[in-house]
Write a protein that holds these residues in place. Structure first.
Motif, short mmCIF file in Angstrom:
data_model
loop_
_atom_site.label_atom_id
_atom_site.label_comp_id
_atom_site.label_asym_id
_atom_site.label_seq_id
_atom_site.Cartn_x
_atom_site.Cartn_y
_atom_site.Cartn_z
N UNK A 1 0.86 -1.19 0.00
CA UNK A 1 0.00 0.00 0.00
C UNK A 1 0.89 1.24 0.00
N UNK A 2 1.19 1.76 -1.19
CA UNK A 2 2.12 2.89 -1.26
C UNK A 2 1.55 4.14 -0.59
N UNK A 3 2.41 4.97 0.00
CA UNK A 3 1.95 6.19 0.65
C UNK A 3 1.33 7.14 -0.39
N UNK A 4 0.33 7.89 0.03
CA UNK A 4 -0.39 8.74 -0.93
C UNK A 4 -0.04 10.22 -0.81
N UNK A 5 0.72 10.58 0.22
CA UNK A 5 1.11 11.99 0.31
C UNK A 5 2.56 12.08 0.72
N UNK A 6 3.15 13.26 0.46
CA UNK A 6 4.57 13.45 0.77
C UNK A 6 4.80 13.27 2.27
N UNK A 7 3.85 13.74 3.09
CA UNK A 7 4.04 13.69 4.54
C UNK A 7 4.06 12.25 5.05
N UNK A 8 3.36 11.31 4.34
CA UNK A 8 3.32 9.91 4.79
C UNK A 8 4.71 9.31 4.94
N UNK A 9 5.67 9.79 4.12
CA UNK A 9 7.01 9.20 4.18
C UNK A 9 7.70 9.49 5.50
N UNK A 10 7.13 10.42 6.29
CA UNK A 10 7.69 10.70 7.61
C UNK A 10 7.10 9.82 8.70
N UNK A 11 6.16 8.90 8.33
CA UNK A 11 5.51 8.04 9.32
C UNK A 11 6.45 6.90 9.75
N UNK A 12 6.26 6.40 10.98
CA UNK A 12 7.13 5.31 11.49
C UNK A 12 7.11 4.08 10.59
N UNK A 13 6.02 3.89 9.86
CA UNK A 13 5.90 2.76 8.94
C UNK A 13 7.09 2.70 7.97
N UNK A 14 7.60 3.86 7.57
CA UNK A 14 8.66 3.92 6.57
C UNK A 14 10.01 4.30 7.19
N UNK A 15 10.16 3.99 8.46
CA UNK A 15 11.43 4.33 9.11
C UNK A 15 12.59 3.62 8.42
N UNK A 16 13.65 4.37 8.11
CA UNK A 16 14.88 3.84 7.50
C UNK A 16 14.65 3.16 6.15
N UNK A 17 13.50 3.40 5.53
CA UNK A 17 13.19 2.67 4.30
C UNK A 17 13.22 3.58 3.07
N UNK A 18 13.50 4.87 3.27
CA UNK A 18 13.34 5.83 2.18
C UNK A 18 14.69 6.41 1.76
N UNK A 19 14.90 6.56 0.44
CA UNK A 19 16.03 7.30 -0.12
C UNK A 19 15.53 8.60 -0.73
N UNK A 20 16.36 9.63 -0.68
CA UNK A 20 16.03 10.84 -1.44
C UNK A 20 17.28 11.25 -2.19
N UNK A 21 17.18 11.62 -3.49
CA UNK A 21 18.38 12.00 -4.24
C UNK A 21 18.97 13.29 -3.67
N UNK A 22 20.29 13.41 -3.84
CA UNK A 22 21.01 14.58 -3.35
C UNK A 22 20.78 15.77 -4.30
N UNK A 23 20.17 16.86 -3.79
CA UNK A 23 19.84 17.97 -4.69
C UNK A 23 21.08 18.66 -5.27
N UNK A 24 22.27 18.45 -4.66
CA UNK A 24 23.44 19.06 -5.29
C UNK A 24 23.91 18.24 -6.49
N UNK A 25 23.41 17.02 -6.63
CA UNK A 25 23.81 16.18 -7.75
C UNK A 25 22.68 15.98 -8.75
#
Lengths: 355, 556
Positions: A168-192
């Motif tokens: 069940x993929x998260x439906x909003x950007x804020x969901x990625x901050x929930x404990x459900x996705x702890x240590x499970x998320x990558x975000x690309x480096x904006x300097x690269x």
């Protein structure tokens, strides 16, 4: 972008200290070009060995290589112009241009970030080509009215997830901050990654200062900043991470088409579309070929190639293929001028948050 | 005698001239940019850049990493060097060739191999689901030191092994005759004689570590360990580009390396002995039996598994995978990537050819030049010689990308009468400049230990300079030259940072091809290319090794 100018001036003075004559060459672009051209041509002749009737074009291109290869061979077949291409990320291309600025060789650049193209224009490095065929069909927000740069393709940013790990993929950007996705998320480096920077600045241009809370929550939830787009995506494909925040959609679509366990959602609240501008450089030694190349990029044929690579075609009258069309993606009303001005400081602050 | 001195002086001047043109001027141009940021001269600009970016912590992290990796590679290399120099195990020359593999591997590939193996859901956990605990302790500073030590210890090993072979058996036997125990002999005979070579090797490892980019960029970023090179690369390869700041940081890195160089050269001067004299010498080889032999074999085996086995297992598996998301299983394996890679006339096949040609040309030029420089530096401590020594070492102490930018600034300047930029020649020049220090170091290490009486003996028996060169000098420095050539060839064939900036458009080498595949998400294709190019290099080295198998070294 005044830094760029200052550096340019300092370089001019540097050269002046070695040979005062070159100062005039740099201060006055056309005469500088004609002075540099003969030397360059001899260098080229020894490098490529042959000169064709159609002449040649030097292209620096960021983005998917298959697409660039297809466009180059299409253009070569159509015009007989020989294309020499340097393929790299936006950062590498800008670094190469900076290193070569006293003796430029590139005719056309394709970048993966709109603010960089705006900066090139602001520094007077681009050559306007307002007569480009089909330029009127381009998305107005992404291209320059005076014809300094043309966004011939675009990608949208979303939440890319591993379908084996996420049912069940998260439906909003804020969901990625929930404990459900702890240590499970990558975000690309904006300097690269130009597109990740576009997302972050775009998000902040809509939400204002309060927008930072989202990224602080990400960090608190163990989100990892992981290099450029592909480096952020690869651990998700192999299953070491579950999701990418602000992932580039065309990479997800093409991996999915190969059969990898990937999919993408665009949060309903909205997302950012990152255009990929092409521009002719003022220092271009082959202006006619460069113009022909821009015309080709805007042609039906090249726009079809763009669609085949799972990118959003730059022309509004061309449909995307095998992916969500632009009109079906919820988009933030971003402020490109604000994004251009605040890019550097946002990237720096983001790096601080994620250090 | 006078004409000889004249030749020597000419040699010094020529060497100085070449080095200033190829290394001095580009670095000065870079330095100039860092102190001339804003239309007026400003000596303090670099210092302000550093103060303004709270980089002292990053600098300390760089140095700490360097120290730990030197310690790590010493622990790995010293026992191995002893085994290969002093025991029968040394006859297994293939071990040397395999130990070169970590070198040929681009550092980011090696780190990727480890990451793919150890990460959550990685190859190890697919076998042993219980290994998840190891994963956490591996992704730490200790893991980073381990990966980098495993990558760099061959440097130290080669230098130490050659030094140990030169020490020969008789000194130790003399000690034994006089009743010294093994530990005492090691402390009082071997250790002082090794110090000079060890100092050189340790400095190389230290400098390589703090100038390294691949591992910090892949593994370091993952564990949040930032070093100077990551900051420098940030300014050079990501928007906004700022060479001024990058060069400021580079000059700090340069200063650290210069301090190291000074310390090392002081130690070397104090502990340089003439080991290769006119007397014939034979090396003593212990034959190891029973548990000792088993222990040594186990040590070598373990080292090979860690330095080559695990990373290459991951790399090869990744290169064979149909779907990277589907995990380890037989029906997920395919040879398609290799087929695509090696199809005649393809981009990848041309890239392989380019790599091979470029590194052959560069290593040959570098060995010729480097040997010349090393001989000019010789044993004398004149000011000119020390300047040459320093200049020829500089490329090893400055991050490659800084030198490359300097070279571009110089060779692409509008006033430059020769157009070298954007040609094949420029790439060769860059590789030569970047990898010159290896030959200089290796040849110097051989040369400084030759006793001058050998040449005098040659002259006494009427040998002309040419004969002395051919029959005495060359055979004695040959191992150094060969080591330099091999090193330059292997590193040049995987060079990435410089190639990315300096290759003419439309031209690729295997390293840039691999990198492009990673950027494009074709990880399997990139890994396949890594396997093929490393395989080719190994084959070539085996060939050289086979031709060289009758080593003339101890035959005299």
């Amino acid at each position: 972008m005044s830094q760029w100018k200052l550096r340019k001036k300092s370089a001019v003075l540097l050269l002046a200290s070695v040979m005062s004559l070159s100062l005039f060459g740099c201060g006055n672009a056309p005469s500088g070009d004609s002075a540099a051209k003969p030397a360059q041509d001899t260098g080229k002749a020894s490098a490529s060995g042959s000169t064709q009737a159609g002449g040649k074009l030097v292209l620096y291109s960021a983005g998917p290589q298959k697409l660039a290869d297809n466009i180059v061979s299409g253009f070569e077949a159509k015009t007989g112009v020989k294309v020499e291409m340097f393929q790299g990320t936006t950062g590498k291309i800008l670094a190469r241009m900076e290193a070569e600025k006293s003796n430029p060789v590139a005719d056309v650049v394709i970048l993966a970030s709109l603010p960089s193209a705006q900066a090139l224009k602001a520094d007077g490095l681009t050559l306007p080509y307002p007569e480009a065929a089909n330029a009127d069909k381009l998305n107005k927000d992404w291209s320059d009215a005076e014809g300094n740069y043309f966004s011939t393709s675009a990608s949208a940013l979303g939440i890319v997830y591993n379908t084996n790990l996420v049912s069940a993929p998260p439906q909003s950007w804020a969901d990625l901050g929930l404990p459900e996705w702890k240590d499970a998320v990558n975000i690309p480096d904006p300097t690269l990654s130009g597109s990740a920077l576009d997302f972050i600045t775009g998000y902040l241009s809509v939400k204002g200062e309060t927008g930072w809370k989202l990224f602080e929550d990400y960090k608190a939830n163990g989100t990892a900043m992981a290099g450029a787009n592909q480096e952020a995506l690869d651990p998700v494909i192999t299953g070491a991470k579950s999701l990418v925040a602000a992932g580039v959609d065309y990479m997800a679509y093409s991996a999915k088409a190969k059969g990898e366990p990937l999919d993408i959602v665009y949060p309903e609240e909205g997302t950012v579309v990152s255009p990929r501008p092409a521009a002719i450089l003022k220092s271009s030694p082959n202006v006619d070929n460069a113009k022909a190349f821009i015309d080709y990029l805007l042609s039906d044929e090249a726009q079809k190639l763009v669609a085949d690579a799972y990118l959003i075609p730059g022309r509004e009258d061309v449909e995307a293929e095998g992916r969500t069309n632009l009109k079906d993606i919820p988009v933030f009303k971003v402020d490109w001028a604000w994004m251009n001005e605040h890019g550097d400081e946002t990237a720096a602050r983001f790096s601080e948050v994620f250090k | 005698m006078d004409s000889q001195r004249l030749i020597r002086k000419m040699g010094v001047i020529l060497a100085l001239f070449l080095l200033i043109i190829s290394i001095g001027v580009p670095l000065l141009l870079i330095f100039w940019q860092s102190v001339y940021p804003d239309q007026h001269f400003d000596w303090l600009a670099p210092l302000r850049t550093i103060a303004g970016h709270e980089l002292s912590g990053v600098l300390l992290q760089s140095i700490w990493l360097g120290v730990c990796v030197v310690a790590g590679s010493t622990i790995l290399a010293l026992p191995l060097a002893w085994m290969m120099a002093k025991t029968r195990l040394g006859q297994h020359r293939w071990v040397d060739v395999i130990l070169m593999i970590p070198f040929m591997t681009p550092p980011y590939i090696g780190s990727m191999g480890w990451i793919l193996f150890m990460q959550k859901g990685g190859y190890l956990q697919q076998w042993l689901p219980g290994a998840a605990k190891w994963s956490d302790s591996f992704f730490s500073f200790g893991g980073m030191v381990l990966i980098m030590s495993l990558h760099l210890f061959p440097f130290l090993y080669l230098l130490l092994r050659d030094a140990l072979i030169r020490i020969g058996g008789n000194l130790e036997e003399a000690g034994a005759v006089h009743g010294a125990s093994a530990g005492y002999r090691f402390r009082k005979i071997i250790l002082p004689l090794l110090l000079s070579s060890y100092g050189m090797g340790a400095m190389l490892v230290f400098v390589k570590t703090i100038a390294e980019f691949g591992t910090p960029a892949t593994f370091g970023r993952r564990i949040g360990y930032y070093v100077m090179t990551s900051e420098i690369h940030k300014y050079i390869s990501s928007w906004p580009i700022d060479f001024g700041k990058a060069t400021s940081l580079a000059s700090v890195l340069l200063s650290v390396c210069l301090v190291m160089w000074y310390m090392q050269s002081t130690i070397s001067r104090k502990f340089t002995y003439r080991l290769v004299g006119g007397k014939g010498q034979r090396s003593k080889r212990y034959s190891l039996r029973g548990s000792k032999g088993a222990l040594c074999a186990l040590y070598i085996g373990l080292l090979l598994i860690l330095s080559v086995g695990i990373p290459y297992f991951s790399v090869i598996v990744a290169s064979l995978m149909k779907l990277r998301g589907a995990g380890l299983s037989l029906d997920n394996l395919t040879l398609d990537h290799y087929k695509e890679l090696l199809s005649w006339g393809s981009v990848s096949q041309k890239a392989l050819g380019n790599s091979l040609g470029l590194s052959l040309a560069a290593s040959t030029v570098a060995v010729l030049l480097g040997t010349g420089f090393a001989l000019v530096i010789g044993k004398s401590q004149g000011r000119m010689q020390r300047v040459i020594d320093l200049l020829s070492l500089l490329p090893n102490t400055v991050p490659g990308i800084v030198i490359v930018v300097g070279l571009i600034l110089l060779w692409n300047a509008p006033w430059m009468p020769v157009t070298l930029y954007n040609t094949y020649g420029m790439v060769v020049l860059t590789y030569v400049v970047l990898f010159l220090p290896y030959t200089v170091q290796y040849v110097k290490a051989s040369f400084t230990q030759i006793d001058g009486t050998l040449f005098q003996a040659g002259q006494v028996f009427g040998g002309g300079p040419l004969l002395i060169l051919r029959r005495i000098l060359l055979p004695l420095i040959m191992p150094g030259m060969l080591a330099g050539w091999i090193m330059t060839f292997t590193i040049a064939s995987r060079e990435l940072v410089g190639s990315l900036l300096i290759l003419p458009p439309s031209m690729q080498t295997s390293a840039t091809y691999i990198f492009a595949q990673f950027e494009q998400g074709q990880v399997s294709l990139g890994m396949a290319m890594a396997v093929v190019s490393v395989g080719m290099t190994v084959l070539l080295l085996l060939l050289v090794e086979a031709m060289n198998s009758k080593r003339k070294w101890n035959a005299s």
